[in-house]
Design an enzyme around this catalytic site. Structure first.
Site, short mmCIF file in Angstrom:
data_model
loop_
_atom_site.label_atom_id
_atom_site.label_comp_id
_atom_site.label_asym_id
_atom_site.label_seq_id
_atom_site.Cartn_x
_atom_site.Cartn_y
_atom_site.Cartn_z
N GLU A 193 0.88 -1.26 0.04
CA GLU A 193 0.06 0.01 -0.01
C GLU A 193 0.92 1.23 -0.02
O GLU A 193 1.52 1.56 1.09
CB GLU A 193 -0.98 -0.01 1.25
CG GLU A 193 -1.84 -1.20 1.32
CD GLU A 193 -3.14 -1.00 0.49
OE1 GLU A 193 -3.50 0.23 0.07
OE2 GLU A 193 -3.53 -1.86 -0.08
N CYS A 227 -2.04 9.71 2.55
CA CYS A 227 -1.68 9.05 1.32
C CYS A 227 -2.57 9.25 0.25
O CYS A 227 -2.23 9.38 -1.03
CB CYS A 227 -1.46 7.56 1.63
SG CYS A 227 -2.94 6.76 2.06
P1 NAD Z 1 8.07 4.61 5.07
O1 NAD Z 1 8.29 3.81 3.94
O2 NAD Z 1 9.21 5.61 5.21
O3 NAD Z 1 8.03 3.74 6.40
C1 NAD Z 1 7.22 2.82 6.44
C2 NAD Z 1 7.74 1.74 7.46
O4 NAD Z 1 8.87 1.14 6.60
C3 NAD Z 1 8.04 2.15 8.72
O5 NAD Z 1 7.60 1.14 9.69
C4 NAD Z 1 9.60 2.31 8.48
O6 NAD Z 1 10.35 1.91 9.98
C5 NAD Z 1 9.87 1.24 7.69
N1 NAD Z 1 10.97 1.45 6.86
C6 NAD Z 1 11.47 2.73 6.63
N2 NAD Z 1 12.61 2.91 5.63
C7 NAD Z 1 12.83 1.31 5.73
C8 NAD Z 1 13.92 0.58 4.97
N3 NAD Z 1 14.97 1.21 4.42
N4 NAD Z 1 13.96 -0.59 5.14
C9 NAD Z 1 13.10 -1.42 5.55
N5 NAD Z 1 12.09 -1.00 6.24
C10 NAD Z 1 11.84 0.89 6.41
O7 NAD Z 1 6.86 5.46 4.85
P2 NAD Z 1 6.47 6.49 6.03
O8 NAD Z 1 7.23 7.91 5.95
O9 NAD Z 1 5.87 5.92 7.44
O10 NAD Z 1 4.90 7.02 5.44
C11 NAD Z 1 4.58 7.85 4.43
C12 NAD Z 1 4.35 7.09 3.12
O11 NAD Z 1 3.41 6.04 3.32
C13 NAD Z 1 3.87 7.98 2.11
O12 NAD Z 1 4.65 7.71 0.84
C14 NAD Z 1 2.49 7.61 1.92
O13 NAD Z 1 1.86 7.77 0.48
C15 NAD Z 1 2.48 6.21 2.31
N6 NAD Z 1 1.15 5.82 2.69
C16 NAD Z 1 0.49 4.95 1.96
C17 NAD Z 1 -0.79 4.43 2.50
C18 NAD Z 1 -1.55 3.59 1.67
O14 NAD Z 1 -2.57 3.20 2.38
N7 NAD Z 1 -1.61 3.24 0.50
C19 NAD Z 1 -1.23 4.89 3.62
C20 NAD Z 1 -0.39 5.66 4.43
C21 NAD Z 1 0.97 6.25 3.98
#
Ligand code: NAD
Length: 441
Positions: A193, A227
């Site tokens: 997602e 998002c």
């Molecule tokens: P992110 O991808 O930075 O982090 C998400 C999760 O991944 C966190 O738990 C984090 O600890 C982990 N993570 C971060 N970097 C990592 C890595 N290098 N390796 C492994 N795990 C890692 O996202 P965020 O900043 O928490 O959220 C914002 C993003 O999420 C936006 O792009 C938004 O559009 C998207 N989002 C999508 C939905 C959806 O339902 N489609 C919902 C909410 C947010």
């Protein structure tokens, strides 16, 4: 026990429902401590959604878990054909910070209902909420059944290096790719997602008052850190000025003229994100807002007039309270702008002209969206929620969530009292009979 006994799973989920209802004030407090999320938004966009999902699942999970009978194939006559729902086994759920309670707990509910053991890795950027999620789940579930592991990127990477039977990830496109690569090592199925640049198109034939109210709400709820928030507006040129005035009116009606004093306006999650957002406003024509305060990680609702498509604000997902306003005069211009980007998670059209909105819906590819509203497609658990292309793989909510956490096992049950010999060698002239059957199909 949880794998085979659906009554046990149901009882656990009922206990989880009580625990969440009991902890509603604590959840709101944790969200407020994390990024000044208001009690109303905490309820509407987090606990209410989770509670509804839990109630729906508890009510229907036995029905959803039953094998479904499907029409058999004439080639197998006589037979009874079924789809059995088998839990995948060990499921990993990694969630983001922007709706930190809901996006961690909602998928977990379905994974538990479907009979999996679940490991949840909530976001490190909302430590109060993540800690509370861990506490609630540890009070309801045994560790072997559901475990919450807190931590940052290293913890997430360590978890991804383990073998899972399903991975459900919500977050950014870049990390989504890391997750997909890790999953590919073990051919683990994934739901991703992700995000994208969501266009919001406003035709001249529309009630501009309602459009402005619904756009301002969808964009500035959670301070734009949603998002599916509209990322940028594409407005028919002749109504741009009027719409802009109405947007400003709606922003001030909702949050006052000094939004830093509003109890209803959240903050930016981290200094890094605040700096990233502030960078988007540099060298831009700000028609409204642009006020900021570093100590408070405050950034006011900000409208930007006609930014260049080459500028950073039009290159990446904004994910904050900045709304670029672009214009169009014909549909070609709309298509040209939208086609510059990867397929978005959401798209919104405001128009009273059915042909105008239908053409856009049918001709553009995006996860989901609304006509004459923003965000609300999320609220119907009978609609699939998910992206397409770079905005995600797979979709969930309601019964669909139960299904994605279940392997759909195809079973054909045949009696032995009749054994039609057609398929067995020697074939001789049997091909003619087979061709006749093929004509009936
Ligand atoms: P992110 O991808 O930075 O982090 C998400 C999760 O991944 C966190 O738990 C984090 O600890 C982990 N993570 C971060 N970097 C990592 C890595 N290098 N390796 C492994 N795990 C890692 O996202 P965020 O900043 O928490 O959220 C914002 C993003 O999420 C936006 O792009 C938004 O559009 C998207 N989002 C999508 C939905 C959806 O339902 N489609 C919902 C909410 C947010």
């Amino acid at each position: 026990m949880f794998r085979t006994d659906i009554n046990y799973r149901k009882q656990r989920l009922i206990k989880l429902l009580y625990a969440i209802e009991k902890n509603q004030n604590e959840i709101a407090k944790a969200l407020n401590n994390d990024f000044k999320k208001t009690e109303f938004e905490a309820f509407l966009t987090e606990t209410f959604i989770v509670i509804s999902e839990l109630k729906l699942t508890i009510k229907n999970m036995k029905k959803w878990a039953k094998p479904n009978m499907v029409l058999p194939s004439i080639l197998n006559f006589p037979s009874l054909d079924y789809i059995y729902k088998e839990p995948y086994g060990k499921v990993l759920i990694i969630s983001p910070w922007n709706y930190p309670f809901q996006l961690a707990v909602s998928p977990a509910i379905a994974a538990i209902a479907a009979g999996n053991s679940v490991t949840i890795k909530p976001s490190e950027l909302t430590p109060n909420t993540s800690k509370l999620i861990a506490k609630i789940f540890s009070e309801v579930f045994e560790k072997e059944h559901v475990e919450v592991i807190q931590g940052g990127i290293e913890v997430s990477q360590e978890l991804l290096s383990r073998r899972w039977e399903y991975i459900f990830f919500t977050g950014s496109v870049n990390v989504g790719k890391i997750v997909a690569k890790a999953a590919a090592e073990n051919l683990t199925p994934v739901t991703l997602e992700l995000g994208g640049k969501n266009p919001c198109i406003i035709d001249k034939k529309v009630d501009l008052d309602v459009a402005a109210r619904r756009i301002a709400w969808g964009k500035f709820v959670n301070a734009g850190q949603t998002c599916i928030a509209p990322d940028f507006l594409l407005v028919e040129k002749s109504v741009k000025e009027e719409l802009t005035k109405k947007l400003i009116h709606e922003i001030e009606t909702s949050y006052g003229t000094n939004q830093q004093n509003s109890n209803d306006y959240p903050r930016i999650i981290t200094k890094k994100n605040w700096e990233r957002l502030l960078g988007f406003t540099k060298n831009q024509k700000i028609i409204y807002g642009g006020k900021h305060n570093e100590n408070d990680l405050f950034l006011s609702p900000t409208l930007i007039d006609e930014p260049s498509l080459e500028s950073p604000v039009m290159q990446e997902e904004i994910f904050g309270p900045i709304l670029p306003i672009l214009t169009f005069e014909n549909k070609n211009q709309i298509n040209k702008i939208i086609e510059r980007y990867e397929k978005p998670l959401a798209l919104y059209v405001f128009s009273n002209n059915k042909k105008f909105s239908e053409d856009l819906i049918k001709n553009l590819s995006f996860g989901g969206g609304c006509v004459n509203d923003t965000l609300v497609h999320f609220a119907n658990n009978r609609l699939p929620f998910g992206g397409v292309g770079h905005s995600g793989i797979g979709a969930y909510h309601g019964k669909l969530s139960f299904n994605i956490f279940s392997h759909q096992k195809a079973i054909v049950k045949k009696p032995t009292w009749l054994d039609i010999k057609l398929r067995y060698a020697p074939y001789k002239n049997k091909i003619n009979a087979l061709k006749k059957i093929a004509k009936w199909l």
